[in-house]
Design a protein around this motif. Structure first.
Motif, PDB file in Angstrom:
ATOM      1  N   ASP A 190       0.850  -1.180   0.000  1.00  0.00           N
ATOM      2  CA  ASP A 190       0.000   0.000   0.000  1.00  0.00           C
ATOM      3  C   ASP A 190       0.889   1.235   0.000  1.00  0.00           C
ATOM      4  N   GLU A 191       0.665   2.138  -0.938  1.00  0.00           N
ATOM      5  CA  GLU A 191       1.563   3.281  -1.092  1.00  0.00           C
ATOM      6  C   GLU A 191       1.516   4.211   0.112  1.00  0.00           C
ATOM      7  N   ASN A 192       0.364   4.348   0.732  1.00  0.00           N
ATOM      8  CA  ASN A 192       0.283   5.182   1.936  1.00  0.00           C
ATOM      9  C   ASN A 192       1.112   4.579   3.064  1.00  0.00           C
ATOM     10  N   PHE A 193       1.144   3.253   3.145  1.00  0.00           N
ATOM     11  CA  PHE A 193       1.982   2.610   4.163  1.00  0.00           C
ATOM     12  C   PHE A 193       3.455   2.925   3.914  1.00  0.00           C
ATOM     13  N   VAL A 194       3.887   2.888   2.651  1.00  0.00           N
ATOM     14  CA  VAL A 194       5.288   3.177   2.334  1.00  0.00           C
ATOM     15  C   VAL A 194       5.622   4.614   2.730  1.00  0.00           C
ATOM     16  N   ARG A 195       4.713   5.536   2.489  1.00  0.00           N
ATOM     17  CA  ARG A 195       4.955   6.925   2.897  1.00  0.00           C
ATOM     18  C   ARG A 195       5.055   7.033   4.416  1.00  0.00           C
ATOM     19  N   ARG A 196       4.174   6.351   5.113  1.00  0.00           N
ATOM     20  CA  ARG A 196       4.217   6.353   6.573  1.00  0.00           C
ATOM     21  C   ARG A 196       5.546   5.778   7.067  1.00  0.00           C
ATOM     22  N   LEU A 197       5.974   4.686   6.452  1.00  0.00           N
ATOM     23  CA  LEU A 197       7.222   4.044   6.856  1.00  0.00           C
ATOM     24  C   LEU A 197       8.403   4.979   6.656  1.00  0.00           C
ATOM     25  N   ARG A 198       8.449   5.660   5.520  1.00  0.00           N
ATOM     26  CA  ARG A 198       9.556   6.578   5.241  1.00  0.00           C
ATOM     27  C   ARG A 198       9.596   7.698   6.276  1.00  0.00           C
ATOM     28  N   SER A 199       8.449   8.310   6.530  1.00  0.00           N
ATOM     29  CA  SER A 199       8.394   9.399   7.492  1.00  0.00           C
ATOM     30  C   SER A 199       8.783   8.919   8.885  1.00  0.00           C
ATOM     31  N   CYS A 201      10.691   6.265   9.717  1.00  0.00           N
ATOM     32  CA  CYS A 201      12.119   5.937   9.787  1.00  0.00           C
ATOM     33  C   CYS A 201      12.980   7.194   9.778  1.00  0.00           C
ATOM     34  N   ASP A 202      12.590   8.187   8.983  1.00  0.00           N
ATOM     35  CA  ASP A 202      13.326   9.452   8.963  1.00  0.00           C
ATOM     36  C   ASP A 202      13.344  10.101  10.345  1.00  0.00           C
ATOM     37  N   SER A 203      12.257   9.923  11.100  1.00  0.00           N
ATOM     38  CA  SER A 203      12.167  10.543  12.426  1.00  0.00           C
ATOM     39  C   SER A 203      13.003   9.810  13.462  1.00  0.00           C
ATOM     40  N   LEU A 204      13.345   8.541  13.180  1.00  0.00           N
ATOM     41  CA  LEU A 204      14.067   7.728  14.150  1.00  0.00           C
ATOM     42  C   LEU A 204      15.572   7.748  13.969  1.00  0.00           C
ATOM     43  N   LYS A 205      16.021   7.802  12.714  1.00  0.00           N
ATOM     44  CA  LYS A 205      17.458   7.694  12.466  1.00  0.00           C
ATOM     45  C   LYS A 205      17.817   8.431  11.191  1.00  0.00           C
ATOM     46  N   LYS A 206      18.802   9.297  11.296  1.00  0.00           N
ATOM     47  CA  LYS A 206      19.242  10.063  10.137  1.00  0.00           C
ATOM     48  C   LYS A 206      19.824   9.123   9.075  1.00  0.00           C
ATOM     49  N   ASP A 207      19.477   9.397   7.815  1.00  0.00           N
ATOM     50  CA  ASP A 207      19.992   8.627   6.675  1.00  0.00           C
ATOM     51  C   ASP A 207      19.615   7.158   6.750  1.00  0.00           C
ATOM     52  N   PHE A 208      18.464   6.851   7.336  1.00  0.00           N
ATOM     53  CA  PHE A 208      17.973   5.475   7.323  1.00  0.00           C
ATOM     54  C   PHE A 208      17.559   5.145   5.894  1.00  0.00           C
ATOM     55  N   PHE A 209      18.074   4.029   5.365  1.00  0.00           N
ATOM     56  CA  PHE A 209      17.978   3.704   3.937  1.00  0.00           C
ATOM     57  C   PHE A 209      16.828   2.737   3.684  1.00  0.00           C
ATOM     58  N   LEU A 210      15.980   3.080   2.710  1.00  0.00           N
ATOM     59  CA  LEU A 210      14.879   2.209   2.303  1.00  0.00           C
ATOM     60  C   LEU A 210      15.039   1.846   0.833  1.00  0.00           C
ATOM     61  N   VAL A 211      15.121   0.539   0.550  1.00  0.00           N
ATOM     62  CA  VAL A 211      15.201   0.047  -0.819  1.00  0.00           C
ATOM     63  C   VAL A 211      14.108  -0.996  -1.008  1.00  0.00           C
ATOM     64  N   GLY A 212      13.418  -0.945  -2.132  1.00  0.00           N
ATOM     65  CA  GLY A 212      12.295  -1.833  -2.350  1.00  0.00           C
ATOM     66  C   GLY A 212      12.524  -2.806  -3.489  1.00  0.00           C
ATOM     67  N   GLU A 213      11.926  -3.979  -3.364  1.00  0.00           N
ATOM     68  CA  GLU A 213      11.962  -4.966  -4.443  1.00  0.00           C
ATOM     69  C   GLU A 213      10.940  -4.570  -5.503  1.00  0.00           C
ATOM     70  N   MET A 214      11.429  -4.173  -6.668  1.00  0.00           N
ATOM     71  CA  MET A 214      10.585  -3.827  -7.816  1.00  0.00           C
ATOM     72  C   MET A 214      11.021  -4.685  -8.993  1.00  0.00           C
ATOM     73  N   LEU A 215      10.060  -5.190  -9.744  1.00  0.00           N
ATOM     74  CA  LEU A 215      10.374  -6.046 -10.880  1.00  0.00           C
ATOM     75  C   LEU A 215      10.128  -5.345 -12.208  1.00  0.00           C
ATOM     76  N   HIS A 216       8.968  -4.718 -12.350  1.00  0.00           N
ATOM     77  CA  HIS A 216       8.578  -4.130 -13.633  1.00  0.00           C
ATOM     78  C   HIS A 216       7.977  -2.742 -13.388  1.00  0.00           C
ATOM     79  N   GLY A 217       7.607  -2.093 -14.480  1.00  0.00           N
ATOM     80  CA  GLY A 217       6.909  -0.820 -14.389  1.00  0.00           C
ATOM     81  C   GLY A 217       7.845   0.339 -14.103  1.00  0.00           C
ATOM     82  N   ASP A 218       7.240   1.482 -13.761  1.00  0.00           N
ATOM     83  CA  ASP A 218       7.991   2.708 -13.494  1.00  0.00           C
ATOM     84  C   ASP A 218       8.461   2.688 -12.049  1.00  0.00           C
TER      85      ASP A 218
END
Length: 435
Positions: A190-199, A201-218
């Motif tokens: 869910d895209e809203n969940f990903v936004r929540r997760l980013r925000s 993690c950003d609040s907990l640790k500076k430069d916390f890195f998020l990389v996602g498994e993407m196969l196709h599409g944009d």
């Protein structure tokens, strides 16, 4: 961002330590084996580790039972805390697999639903139809990931589920001091969940890195300033081995121009995708290449192109395994690391990549391209590096305007004079830094 200047090393822990496939409930302190490999990982030039699932699961790790407990087949939370501390002391960052799209049938909340049905407080944590049935004959139907009913899809629009997962991540940061997450099947989240997760993690640790498994599409759908820093570059994964096997380097360079080239319509210019030649889900690179002489070259191309290179454990010395043999074959247990010419070569590539502004952040421009040879330019902050590859069994002399008279090869340290053309020996690769 530290990840953009890093070389990753992927370990699939349950396979790495030789744990039984089925969770037998027996506590074994196997994860400590990582401590014995730290010297090898450093020698390889990697300064970040991506661990595939480490939390309690039914079988392969991606069917989580408990998001807050290290799998008993690996050890205890204290064991893994020690491993992470040892890695950090050696300057190696730690990224964990975040499996948030689905859980295992053994997940405690799902087991409560099976037992208590409509009386369960966790009924809406999943997509449940109490009037149906599953192939496990639970007396209820539920949505499984892509029809796999051992993977129970989580309802990421339920605030209780979101809070449980976010607080789990908080625990991982506080307990293990992790530096990032790789999101399993990110393209399903869910895209809203990903936004929540980013925000969050950003609040907990500076430069916390998020990389996602993407196969196709944009890839930009999830890779942007509000969501993920990076995604897996499956387009170029396929293009890398296919270009060598078909002796058609136009394929991979076309993908790189499409993704990072100089035109205004380029898709991912300035972004940093995770590059790889194999991983825990696909045939190992030494088994998929039709010419073993291309093995050092495919790594050179991966390290030289835009992206964050990631090396899968065992492949750095040429370990073999085919997808047709089943996933366990891809996730093997090795008694000890092997160091040979290939590992030494990858170590040199890693050092060149980590210390080059152009290789870390540079743009991409194709300079010379034939079916069997390619030379492309990476440029950033006044530094220019020309990446040259000859996949042929014969020498090749390239005549082009290098823009400089002399260069130094970042891999070997040798000087190179561009006067009179540049001859590439058979099966060779260079990172020429213009002087």
């Amino acid at each position: 961002m530290w990840a953009y200047e890093s070389v990753f090393y992927q370990i699939y822990p349950l396979g790495f330590v030789g744990a039984p496939f089925e969770n037998d409930g027996v506590l074994e302190h196997r994860i400590r084996k990582v401590n014995d490999w730290i010297g090898h990982i450093r020698k390889l030039g990697a300064n970040a580790i991506y661990f595939s699932p480490v939390f309690e699961s039914d079988t392969h790790g991606y069917n989580t039972r408990d998001y807050r407990k290290i799998d008993c087949r690996l050890g205890t939370n204290e064991d893994f805390q020690e491993v992470c501390a040892n890695l950090h002391r050696e300057g190696i960052r730690v990224v964990l697999d975040g499996v948030f799209n689905h859980a295992g049938r053994g997940f405690w909340a799902f087991q409560d639903v099976v037992k208590n049905r409509e009386r369960s407080p966790y009924l809406n944590w999943f997509y449940i139809n109490l009037g149906g049935n599953s192939n496990y004959n639970d007396g209820l139907w539920y949505e499984g990931w892509e029809g796999n009913y051992d993977l129970v899809k989580l309802n990421l629009q339920n605030e209780e589920v979101v809070q449980y997962l976010l607080e789990s991540v908080r625990g991982w940061i506080e307990e293990f001091d992790i530096d990032g997450l790789r999101l399993d099947v990110a393209y399903c989240l869910d895209e809203n969940f990903v936004r929540r997760l980013r925000s969050f993690c950003d609040s907990l640790k500076k430069d916390f890195f998020l990389v996602g498994e993407m196969l196709h599409g944009d890839y930009n759908r999830l890779m942007n300033d509000q969501m993920l820093h990076s995604v897996t570059n499956y387009e170029c994964y396929k293009g890398l081995y296919s270009s060598f096997n078909s002796m058609n380097l136009f394929e991979i360079v076309h993908s790189l121009l499409r993704q990072f080239g100089p035109e205004n319509w380029t898709l991912y210019k300035g972004k940093h995708l995770l590059s790889f030649v194999d991983n825990h889900d696909v045939t190992r690179v030494a088994s998929i290449l039709s010419n073993e002489r291309h093995l050092p070259l495919i790594y050179a191309l991966m390290f030289g192109m835009p992206g964050i290179p990631c090396v899968y454990y065992g492949s750095e010395w040429g370990a073999r395994a085919e997808k047709s043999q089943g996933d366990p074959a891809l996730r093997a247990c090795f008694d000890a690391p092997v160091e040979n010419e290939l590992t030494a070569w990858i170590g040199k590539l890693a050092e060149a990549k980590k210390h080059s502004e152009a290789l870390n952040y540079g743009d991409f421009r194709s300079v010379v391209l034939t079916n069997r040879q390619c030379i492309f330019e990476r440029r950033a902050q006044g530094e220019r590096v020309l990446v040259a590859v000859n996949a042929d069994d014969q020498p090749y002399t390239a005549h082009f305007d290098a823009g400089c008279g002399m260069a130094v090869d970042l891999i070997s340290g040798e000087k190179h004079d561009f006067g009179g053309g540049s001859t590439l020996p058979a099966y060779s690769a260079f990172f020429w830094k213009c002087e």
